[in-house]
Design an enzyme around this catalytic site. Sequence first.
Site, PDB file in Angstrom:
ATOM      1  N   ASP A  18      20.908 -20.447   6.394  1.00  0.00           N
ATOM      2  CA  ASP A  18      20.373 -20.771   7.824  1.00  0.00           C
ATOM      3  C   ASP A  18      19.162 -19.483   7.795  1.00  0.00           C
ATOM      4  O   ASP A  18      18.904 -19.356   9.013  1.00  0.00           O
ATOM      5  CB  ASP A  18      21.177 -20.363   8.838  1.00  0.00           C
ATOM      6  CG  ASP A  18      22.482 -21.304   8.502  1.00  0.00           C
ATOM      7  OD1 ASP A  18      22.436 -22.411   8.171  1.00  0.00           O
ATOM      8  OD2 ASP A  18      23.861 -20.667   8.736  1.00  0.00           O
ATOM      9  N   GLY A  45      21.610 -28.038   5.878  1.00  0.00           N
ATOM     10  CA  GLY A  45      20.560 -28.562   6.611  1.00  0.00           C
ATOM     11  C   GLY A  45      19.296 -27.512   6.947  1.00  0.00           C
ATOM     12  O   GLY A  45      19.106 -26.625   7.236  1.00  0.00           O
ATOM     13  N   HIS A  46      18.290 -28.424   6.447  1.00  0.00           N
ATOM     14  CA  HIS A  46      16.879 -27.608   6.475  1.00  0.00           C
ATOM     15  C   HIS A  46      15.873 -28.231   7.816  1.00  0.00           C
ATOM     16  O   HIS A  46      15.921 -29.414   7.617  1.00  0.00           O
ATOM     17  CB  HIS A  46      16.041 -27.667   5.203  1.00  0.00           C
ATOM     18  CG  HIS A  46      16.549 -26.906   4.056  1.00  0.00           C
ATOM     19  ND1 HIS A  46      16.037 -26.691   2.826  1.00  0.00           N
ATOM     20  CD2 HIS A  46      17.816 -25.922   4.298  1.00  0.00           C
ATOM     21  CE1 HIS A  46      17.095 -25.895   2.041  1.00  0.00           C
ATOM     22  NE2 HIS A  46      17.779 -25.553   2.718  1.00  0.00           N
ATOM     23  N   GLN A 226      21.844 -22.986   1.216  1.00  0.00           N
ATOM     24  CA  GLN A 226      22.815 -21.966   1.372  1.00  0.00           C
ATOM     25  C   GLN A 226      22.028 -20.602   1.272  1.00  0.00           C
ATOM     26  O   GLN A 226      20.771 -20.255   1.376  1.00  0.00           O
ATOM     27  CB  GLN A 226      23.955 -22.023   0.751  1.00  0.00           C
ATOM     28  CG  GLN A 226      24.873 -23.088   1.518  1.00  0.00           C
ATOM     29  CD  GLN A 226      24.887 -24.194   0.566  1.00  0.00           C
ATOM     30  OE1 GLN A 226      24.550 -24.264  -0.569  1.00  0.00           O
ATOM     31  NE2 GLN A 226      25.574 -25.295   1.119  1.00  0.00           N
TER      32      GLN A 226
END
Length: 427
Positions: A18, A45-46, A226
């Site tokens: 993140d 999630g990017h 990650q």
Amino acid sequence: MFGGDVRCVVVVGAQWGDEGKGKVVDALAERAALVVRYQGGANAGHTVDTADGEFVLHQIPAGILHAGTRCVIGNGVVLDAETLFHEIDALVARGVRVEGRLVVSDRAHLVLPYHKLLDAESPRSREIGTTSRGIGPAYEDKIGRRGVRVGDLRDRALTESLVHAAVERANAVLQQWGSARRCDARSVADGLAQLAPRLLPFLADAGKVVWSTLRAGENVLLEGAQGALLDVDHGTYPFVTSSSTTAGGAVTGTGIGPLSIDAVLGVVKAYTTRVGNGPLPSEAEPAEAERLRTLGGEYGATTGRPRRCGWFDAVVVRYSARVNGLSDLAITKLDILDSIASIPVCTHYLLDGERLDDVPDTIPELERVRPVYEHLPGWRRSTAAARGLADLPAEARAYLDRLEALAATRIRYIGVGTRREQLIEVP
């Protein structure tokens, strides 16, 4: 970062994920012919904020938002095909062309419904705090040599055989756990048969695609998911993900040799966050953590879970620099600290009264360390409009100088907001 002899760059998270890798990859992708996702799955999630709005990408590399860039999902990824097509359809609906620009490795393993069921029902998954997206069980099947690879979909009989055996094993495990839930092999096999005609045209030998691009003298960006402290070997085990999130994973997850990599860019926040369970030595006190969470919008892009928040941990970043071989750093979310008068930075730990300058090997030791902070003066004004290093307040530049010295790694990029133009490149 591209230029001269630098044609292949790895972007890795250097904390617990993140860190804002999507924004950094998006910025670099403009100069790359190819962007490759090399590990992880739909649990990552990017987020990229563009003039056309915000895009959240879970499996497709962030380079897809640049019309001249091709993208690859590498063999190290575990692919959720159904989710992939939802993502493709959402991009196409917003005017992003995907056809002819996306390649999927035929050696990538599939995440299937029984993997998600096992993840959701596993007592161990709840203890670790996984996303329940089936990532761990899919990697277990891969390492156990019983997985279903994307290329297997070319042979329906083979696929059905593999699925039936896997579902039988999964249901036996569910029964052992005392779960009443079960998976149906026929339903899984039929679902794959329906997906196959659409998925198969994307398949290729992804490693050869990357190798050929480099041979042609073009730039390649390898995108990780990650962060290093979630690496299955080098992270805070067992509170980790199931893949190699460090720069070494870029080699095995892409299919190229290590000498092909020219630079490794580590992405870190100007503070620290973590999702899920496990140690977080520099975790802030509850009120301070809530303030950081509110200011930074610290909620997972995939799960929406609130992130745990703390101060910049130089011990963690130095460790990441070592295990990744970082050549440069990108510091994101500097603007989140704009209103804080005095900013703590963890410089080292104390373990049973002894100074510790590195991350200890065991969880019991890491849970016992006490972070030692120095407090740096805040700048108490907005950095959002800064477009060069000279535009930043003197206190912000001093803060960055201190982080660079503590990390012993050069800062190359500084993020001061979510939008594309809010990323400063340091010459």
